[in-house]
Design an enzyme around this catalytic site. Sequence first.
Site, PDB file in Angstrom:
ATOM      1  N   CYS A 132       0.815  -1.227   0.000  1.00  0.00           N
ATOM      2  CA  CYS A 132       0.000   0.000   0.000  1.00  0.00           C
ATOM      3  C   CYS A 132       0.844   1.269   0.000  1.00  0.00           C
ATOM      4  CB  CYS A 132      -0.912   0.019   1.216  1.00  0.00           C
ATOM      5  SG  CYS A 132      -1.976  -1.423   1.291  1.00  0.00           S
ATOM      6  N   HIS A 163      -3.399   6.752   3.955  1.00  0.00           N
ATOM      7  CA  HIS A 163      -3.817   5.550   3.230  1.00  0.00           C
ATOM      8  C   HIS A 163      -5.204   5.154   3.737  1.00  0.00           C
ATOM      9  CE1 HIS A 163      -4.143   1.682   1.546  1.00  0.00           C
ATOM     10  NE2 HIS A 163      -3.797   1.008   2.626  1.00  0.00           N
ATOM     11  N   ASN A 171     -10.409  -0.035   0.393  1.00  0.00           N
ATOM     12  CA  ASN A 171      -8.948   0.044   0.412  1.00  0.00           C
ATOM     13  C   ASN A 171      -8.414  -0.283  -0.986  1.00  0.00           C
ATOM     14  OD1 ASN A 171      -6.206  -0.366   0.742  1.00  0.00           O
ATOM     15  ND2 ASN A 171      -6.403  -1.624   2.579  1.00  0.00           N
TER      16      ASN A 171
HETATM   17  O1  UT7 Z   1      -3.918  -1.790   3.279  1.00  0.00           O
HETATM   18  C1  UT7 Z   1      -3.175  -2.729   3.978  1.00  0.00           C
HETATM   19  C2  UT7 Z   1      -3.329  -2.487   5.385  1.00  0.00           C
HETATM   20  N1  UT7 Z   1      -4.493  -3.170   5.892  1.00  0.00           N
HETATM   21  C3  UT7 Z   1      -5.083  -2.688   6.960  1.00  0.00           C
HETATM   22  O2  UT7 Z   1      -4.721  -1.641   7.437  1.00  0.00           O
HETATM   23  C4  UT7 Z   1      -6.165  -3.497   7.626  1.00  0.00           C
HETATM   24  C5  UT7 Z   1      -6.060  -3.313   9.113  1.00  0.00           C
HETATM   25  N2  UT7 Z   1      -7.019  -4.095   9.857  1.00  0.00           N
HETATM   26  C6  UT7 Z   1      -8.327  -3.803   9.859  1.00  0.00           C
HETATM   27  O3  UT7 Z   1      -8.758  -2.896   9.203  1.00  0.00           O
HETATM   28  C7  UT7 Z   1      -9.219  -4.609  10.764  1.00  0.00           C
HETATM   29  O4  UT7 Z   1      -8.430  -5.449  11.586  1.00  0.00           O
HETATM   30  C8  UT7 Z   1     -10.282  -5.460  10.013  1.00  0.00           C
HETATM   31  C9  UT7 Z   1     -11.308  -4.549   9.376  1.00  0.00           C
HETATM   32  C10 UT7 Z   1      -9.578  -6.278   8.933  1.00  0.00           C
HETATM   33  C11 UT7 Z   1     -10.996  -6.395  10.969  1.00  0.00           C
HETATM   34  O5  UT7 Z   1     -11.571  -5.645  12.015  1.00  0.00           O
HETATM   35  P1  UT7 Z   1     -11.360  -6.094  13.539  1.00  0.00           P
HETATM   36  O6  UT7 Z   1     -12.130  -5.181  14.358  1.00  0.00           O
HETATM   37  O7  UT7 Z   1      -9.882  -6.171  13.761  1.00  0.00           O
HETATM   38  O8  UT7 Z   1     -12.058  -7.504  13.540  1.00  0.00           O
HETATM   39  P2  UT7 Z   1     -11.425  -8.916  13.888  1.00  0.00           P
HETATM   40  O9  UT7 Z   1     -10.516  -9.355  12.789  1.00  0.00           O
HETATM   41  O10 UT7 Z   1     -10.883  -8.844  15.270  1.00  0.00           O
HETATM   42  O11 UT7 Z   1     -12.724  -9.823  13.845  1.00  0.00           O
HETATM   43  C12 UT7 Z   1     -13.791  -9.627  14.772  1.00  0.00           C
HETATM   44  C13 UT7 Z   1     -14.889 -10.593  14.421  1.00  0.00           C
HETATM   45  C14 UT7 Z   1     -14.384 -12.022  14.201  1.00  0.00           C
HETATM   46  O12 UT7 Z   1     -15.343 -12.903  14.748  1.00  0.00           O
HETATM   47  P3  UT7 Z   1     -15.093 -13.565  16.189  1.00  0.00           P
HETATM   48  O13 UT7 Z   1     -13.820 -14.336  16.043  1.00  0.00           O
HETATM   49  O14 UT7 Z   1     -14.973 -12.428  17.136  1.00  0.00           O
HETATM   50  O15 UT7 Z   1     -16.305 -14.398  16.361  1.00  0.00           O
HETATM   51  C15 UT7 Z   1     -14.372 -12.149  12.708  1.00  0.00           C
HETATM   52  O16 UT7 Z   1     -14.563 -13.494  12.296  1.00  0.00           O
HETATM   53  O17 UT7 Z   1     -15.517 -10.199  13.196  1.00  0.00           O
HETATM   54  C16 UT7 Z   1     -15.568 -11.322  12.306  1.00  0.00           C
HETATM   55  N3  UT7 Z   1     -15.498 -10.836  10.946  1.00  0.00           N
HETATM   56  C17 UT7 Z   1     -16.576 -10.441  10.245  1.00  0.00           C
HETATM   57  N4  UT7 Z   1     -17.873 -10.415  10.562  1.00  0.00           N
HETATM   58  C18 UT7 Z   1     -18.732  -9.970   9.627  1.00  0.00           C
HETATM   59  C19 UT7 Z   1     -14.382 -10.642  10.160  1.00  0.00           C
HETATM   60  N5  UT7 Z   1     -14.753 -10.159   8.957  1.00  0.00           N
HETATM   61  C20 UT7 Z   1     -16.101 -10.032   8.995  1.00  0.00           C
HETATM   62  C21 UT7 Z   1     -17.049  -9.571   8.056  1.00  0.00           C
HETATM   63  N6  UT7 Z   1     -18.360  -9.556   8.426  1.00  0.00           N
HETATM   64  N7  UT7 Z   1     -16.703  -9.137   6.824  1.00  0.00           N
END
Ligand code: UT7
Length: 333
Positions: free
Chosen positions: A115, A255, A285
Amino acid sequence: MPKFYGKITGWGAYAPPRIITNHELEATLDTSHEWIVQRTGIHQRHVAGPDETTSTMAVKASWSALAKANLPATDLDLILIATSSPDYFTPPVSSMVQAALGAHNTPAMTIVTGCTGFVYALVTAEQFIATGAYRNILVVGVELLSRFVNWEDRSTSVLFGDAAGAVVVQATEQVCGVQGYQLGSDGSGYQHIIMPSGGSARPFGADVLHEGSHYLQMNGREVFKFATRIFAPASAKALAMAGKTMADIDWIIPHQANLRIIQAAAKDMGTPMERFIVNIERYANTSAASIPLALAENLDNGRIQPTDTLLLVSFGAGMTWAAAVVQLQPKAS
Ligand code: UT7
């Protein structure tokens, strides 16, 4: 010997017409519009059509930037393409863009830093300008990640969009351009954003196809922590090199990976959200394209003025980070 600066004389962006909303994704994935908006700020993303590739999108943004700069492609001295989703591993997509633009024999290279690629490329362009080596450089950030994510994986497919953004950088003796920067890399975290197969470590084969390990995988939580940790110190270092403070900055273009990362950075830096350019809700993104896309869009709508001083901050695969203080054009003398 005179000192040269990189003046941004042209800009352009391209996003494919096809839009996929969060609501459309609800039909095929165990996700919801509410979850995506709350956790990321994304409402929709643009996705390339079957006839489009990374190079065709890059070429469209490039033509707009060249037209704005009133510069024929044949006058380009260097083409830098930042992308992690090229048409092919080989040949370099930069050569495909060079040929499509008709920029005969112009040197062209692809910069692959995830990125952060556009900011890395812009800083690189400034060095070639500053030494007097080149006068006219095209810098493009482009990404077609919709072909590299697994559309059955809700943890990645909802996050990304396709787009391209381009700028033309031209030498001037008036002070402007990249005035300070910090580029960084910490490869010890390489596994946090990865396409595990398809490269030399694990070549493509039937097992890879079966596992789906050629798709993009991301450890979202680790990347989130890394991004929020790196944002303020990288910005401070770029500002210090430029001899400027936040008071000198008209706009911050971060970004566009996650609205919550931008909000955390704003809090960390004691800077109101109103000074951050945000368009993640419409494009998601777009990786290396996110900053030039936001830049071109906001120059076109008049929110950013060409003489403004900007702070560009990016982070991503590698892990890499890149911050730059950029004055697009000289202040009127
Ligand atoms: O450009 C490159 C750089 N990339 C980034 O900067 C991305 C940085 N990270 C993020 O933006 C966030 O970590 C995410 C948006 C990817 C995820 O958000 P989060 O608040 O960190 O969620 P998480 O990964 O901790 O997941 C929380 C829950 C999980 O369920 P459990 O394990 O708590 O039951 C996931 O399985 O949300 C679930 N989950 C979803 N639920 C509904 C993950 N993706 C989804 C989804 N819809 N699309």
